[in-house]
Design an enzyme around this catalytic site. Structure first.
Site, mmCIF file in Angstrom:
data_model
loop_
_atom_site.group_PDB
_atom_site.id
_atom_site.type_symbol
_atom_site.label_atom_id
_atom_site.label_comp_id
_atom_site.label_asym_id
_atom_site.label_seq_id
_atom_site.Cartn_x
_atom_site.Cartn_y
_atom_site.Cartn_z
ATOM 1 N N LYS A 54 0.804 -1.279 0.028
ATOM 2 C CA LYS A 54 0.027 0.103 -0.134
ATOM 3 C C LYS A 54 0.962 1.264 -0.016
ATOM 4 O O LYS A 54 0.313 2.430 -0.181
ATOM 5 C CB LYS A 54 -0.734 0.033 1.197
ATOM 6 N N SER A 80 -8.860 -0.512 7.058
ATOM 7 C CA SER A 80 -8.883 -1.244 8.183
ATOM 8 C C SER A 80 -7.520 -1.569 8.705
ATOM 9 O O SER A 80 -7.263 -2.128 9.636
ATOM 10 C CB SER A 80 -9.352 -2.566 7.881
ATOM 11 N N GLY A 184 -7.110 -2.752 -6.347
ATOM 12 C CA GLY A 184 -6.138 -1.716 -6.908
ATOM 13 C C GLY A 184 -4.769 -2.346 -7.317
ATOM 14 O O GLY A 184 -4.400 -1.947 -8.238
ATOM 15 N N ASN A 315 1.768 -7.246 8.016
ATOM 16 C CA ASN A 315 1.303 -6.512 9.245
ATOM 17 C C ASN A 315 0.342 -7.349 10.301
ATOM 18 O O ASN A 315 -0.950 -7.576 10.033
ATOM 19 C CB ASN A 315 0.432 -5.155 8.882
#
Length: 338
Positions: A54, A80, A184, A315
């Site tokens: 991201k 989120s 995306g 993560n």
């Protein structure tokens, strides 16, 4: 706009962001290759800045905004976890104020990480509509620009830089497996990869409940409204619907066969990665590992020999690994490796 035309923007995005992001490594694993009967190449975006892919899209978008509007008041994102973290990091790097809207259920582990980059965290109800409404309220009140999670050209172009790096290092890939939420990343990867090699196949990986294949085959958005979240351990794949911008790109460039994985499949993919790849990955990345291990892939065209696997993020709260949950008392699968 054709994929050849659009890929120019992806090359421009790569030049824009490459001084600030990692060129993530590509790893291989003989044990995994023996298990699946193909050659797998893992693009390790779990080692990217902020722990996920991201960072690419968020940074590309914010740098372009800052250049076009030096007086940019700030940005706001809803997420989120990973997109919010990436937006907070990119905003800090660009010297821009930032707010991030998260569901009330978001772990304190992720909230603290977002706040660590100086962003303001705003909590909302656990549904897509509440999240978007909270984001739009902040944007209107503060005069901030919204950084969409996936449904924005600059975000898509930033994510597409993954494919530029991947195919530079492994130019003869036959297929790439990409997990999808809003779409995306898979849109950007498909645009870039198909422009470089029109014969490469891009496959979507989804959690159970997303129901993307029927929509892709029909070319119509068949999901129920209003938009909803899926019940999955993969927080990064919760959105059931693909984006309004990403959906037609995916219909045009991505294979219609979709790899659907359940929670236990995802856990097994994560466990294999931890145990044999020595890689900490989150559930959204475990989904692509699971797809690569699936019977569905084994039964596909034998000409698909070299598989790219996107490890989209790492993560995860290491103290709350899903295979220690009481829901999965049988524990992870034991793999027959040879």
């Amino acid at each position: 706009m054709s994929s050849r035309e659009t890929v120019d923007f992806i090359y421009e995005a790569h030049e824009r962001i490459k001084p600030f992001v990692h060129k993530t490594p590509v790893y291989t694993n003989t044990t995994f290759n023996n298990l699946i009967g193909k050659e797998a190449f893992f693009k390790c975006e779990n080692l990217q800045k902020t722990g996920s892919f991201k960072a690419r899209g968020a940074l590309n978008t914010i740098l372009k905004l800052k250049k076009s509007n030096p007086n940019l008041k700030g940005v706001v994102a809803y997420s989120s976890g990973n997109h919010g973290l990436a937006t907070a990091w990119a905003s800090h790097l660009a010297g821009v104020k930032c707010s991030v809207v998260v569901p009330k259920t978001t772990s304190e582990f992720k909230v603290t990480a977002v706040q660590g980059y100086g962003a303001k965290v705003v909590k909302c109800e656990y549904d897509p509509i509440s999240r978007l409404e909270a984001c739009e309220t902040i944007a209107t009140k503060e005069g901030y620009e919204i950084i969409h999670t996936s449904d924005h050209d600059d975000v898509i172009h930033g994510q597409g830089t993954i494919a530029l790096e991947f195919l530079q290092e492994v130019p003869d890939l036959d297929a790439i497996l990409v997990s999808a939420s809003g779409g995306g990343m898979i849109s950007g990867i498909a645009i870039a990869a198909k422009a470089i090699n029109n014969n490469i196949k891009i496959f979507m990986v989804e959690p159970k409940g997303k129901m993307a294949e029927e929509s892709l085959r029909s070319g119509k958005r068949l999901w129920p409204n209003p938009p909803q979240f899926i019940d999955t351990i993969a927080e990064g794949l919760m959105s059931q619907q693909l984006g309004n911008l990403t959906f037609p790109i995916i219909c045009r460039l991505v294979e219609k066969e979709v790899f659907t994985v359940g929670n236990e499949d995802i856990i097994n993919g994560m466990v294999f990665s931890f145990r044999y790849l020595k890689m900490v990955i989150e559930a959204a990345a475990g989904a692509t590992v699971a797809a690569a291990m699936s019977e569905k892939l084994k039964q596909m065209d034998p000409g698909i020999k070299k598989i790219g696997v996107i490890l989209c993020g790492g993560n995860i709260d290491i103290l709350k690994l899903p295979w220690y949950s009481s829901t999965y008392q049988n524990g992870p699968k034991r793999f027959k490796l040879f």
